[in-house]
Design an enzyme around this catalytic site. Structure first.
Site: not given
Ligand code: 5GP
Length: 391
Positions: A281, A177, A270
């Site tokens: 989501r 992002r 956000r």
């Molecule tokens: P975002 O794309 O909004 O940064 O993250 C999306 C989701 O991926 C969030 O629920 C976050 O907790 C999860 N996430 C981020 N890093 C990891 C990871 O290393 N492993 C897993 N299993 N989920 C992750």
């Protein structure tokens, strides 16, 4: 050149242990440790070159050498090391010419983690876990649906307690992002590359989240522990479940929204996702909240209806209320293991008789490694090692 140790404490030259034709071509200093029908040969460096310690296994029953899959960050070879048989599941390697924060490494050969990975990867597997002096607190896993405020809570913790906490930087195949920095917020990875690394056992956990691959590498967790900090993992519920089933001890916290409507509002405010992504989501959030509340997975569930109140509760849980940010402990306790040392074992204590430090630095004559309170292990560090010196 080298040293042999065995579970039953007898020692023979490695050549005498091997059948004719099974000799080992070595690059440098080696130790051989016999555990049941296996000989674990750990190979150092002959000329101080900077490469990782090598491990080879001789299976006495099959009469063959194996090069195992080696998990965890590998120690850099030193000119001399000692191998101490601890139990049938691990060997302690004490590196010569090393400082306190790099001298003790555990080679796990049959721990729960190694057995799990053997099943998954097939073949021979061993894992390194660095010995950490003192008892660093357990990592914290924080999960919750997208938009619930995990990121804000974690940022506040990191800002208020920069010496206490370190963030485990995950890998993801999603695009960055605006304002996200590679290596800081995530390691942005190509899918093929990440899948290959997962197959090779470099990840503690990984999951498909909202259509993208996310995962925590062992290296990410170890980098934080090595900096003397408590590791925070921001991962989804599937990831939390995998970590819960692994041998990494952690504290598991789930953050819930006060209502589904409020979650939707926050996600829209956000403004980092397209409408299609928001819908995806939100669909996933229902499932995540159900999973998050399932018994036995999370140690604590916090409802984030007000970010300040939720942050105060989180600090209480982490025993941080009214606590100033602790300076990170200096990792070196001011001693060096010299190259010429000998290592007898007495019950739960390893006595390191030191010669002269090759660096010319002053070193104590005797170091005592107390292994009676070890905790953790691969994946991650082995905590709870105590060291005393006679100076
Ligand atoms: P975002 O794309 O909004 O940064 O993250 C999306 C989701 O991926 C969030 O629920 C976050 O907790 C999860 N996430 C981020 N890093 C990891 C990871 O290393 N492993 C897993 N299993 N989920 C992750």
């Amino acid at each position: 050149m080298g040293q042999e140790t065995e579970g039953e404490n007898s020692s023979y030259p490695l050549d005498e242990l091997l059948p004719v034709g099974c000799e080992l071509k070595t690059k440098g200093y080696q130790t051989a440790t016999i555990i049941c029908d296996r000989i674990y040969v750990v190979e150092g460096s002959s000329d101080g070159a900077n490469f990782p310690i090598d491990v080879k296994i001789f299976d006495k029953t099959a009469g063959k050498w194996f090069v195992p899959t080696v998990l965890g960050t590998k120690p850099i070879a030193s000119r001399v090391h000692s191998a101490v048989f601890l139990s049938n599941d691990r060997i302690l390697i004490i590196k010569g010419d090393s400082s306190a924060d790099d001298c003790a490494w555990f080679l796990e050969v049959d721990t729960q983690f190694v057995r799990e990975r053997k099943k998954l990867l097939g073949g021979e597997v061993v894992a390194w876990s660095k010995g950490v002096i003192g008892n660093k607190t357990k990592p914290v896993v924080i999960s919750g649906p997208s938009g619930v405020g995990k990121g804000t809570l974690i940022s506040r913790l990191m800002k208020d307690f920069p010496n206490t906490f370190g963030f485990s930087v995950s890998h993801t195949t999603r695009s960055p992002r605006e304002k996200e920095i590679d290596g800081v917020h995530y390691h942005f990875a190509e899918r093929e590359m990440m899948e290959k690394d997962i197959r090779e056992g470099k990840f503690l956990e990984s999951a498909l989240v909202h259509g993208n691959l996310y995962g925590t590498s062992f290296e990410a967790v170890e980098a934080v522990t090595d900096a003397g900090k408590r590791c925070i993992l921001d991962i989804d519920v599937q990831g939390a479940r995998s970590v819960r089933c692994s041998s990494l001890e952690a504290l598991f916290i789930f953050i819930c929204p006060p209502s589904f409507e409020e979650l939707e509002k926050r996600l829209r405010v956000r403004g980092t996702e397209t409408e299609e992504q928001i819908q995806k989501r939100l669909r996933n959030a229902k499932e995540e909240i159900d999973q998050g509340r399932s018994p036995g997975l999370f140690d604590h569930i916090l409802v984030n209806d007000n970010i300040d109140t939720c942050y105060e509760t989180l600090k209480k849980l982490l025993a941080l209320d009214d606590v100033a940010d602790a300076c990170s402990q200096p990792s070196s306790k001011g001693f060096t293991i010299p190259a010429d040392h000998s290592v007898p074992k007495a019950d739960q204590k390893i006595l390191v008789h030191c010669g002269t430090a090759a660096s010319g630095q002053a070193c104590p004559n005797l170091l005592v490694f107390d292994i009676s309170s070890l905790k953790g292990g691969a994946p991650g560090r082995t905590r709870g090692l105590s060291v005393w010196t006679n100076s």
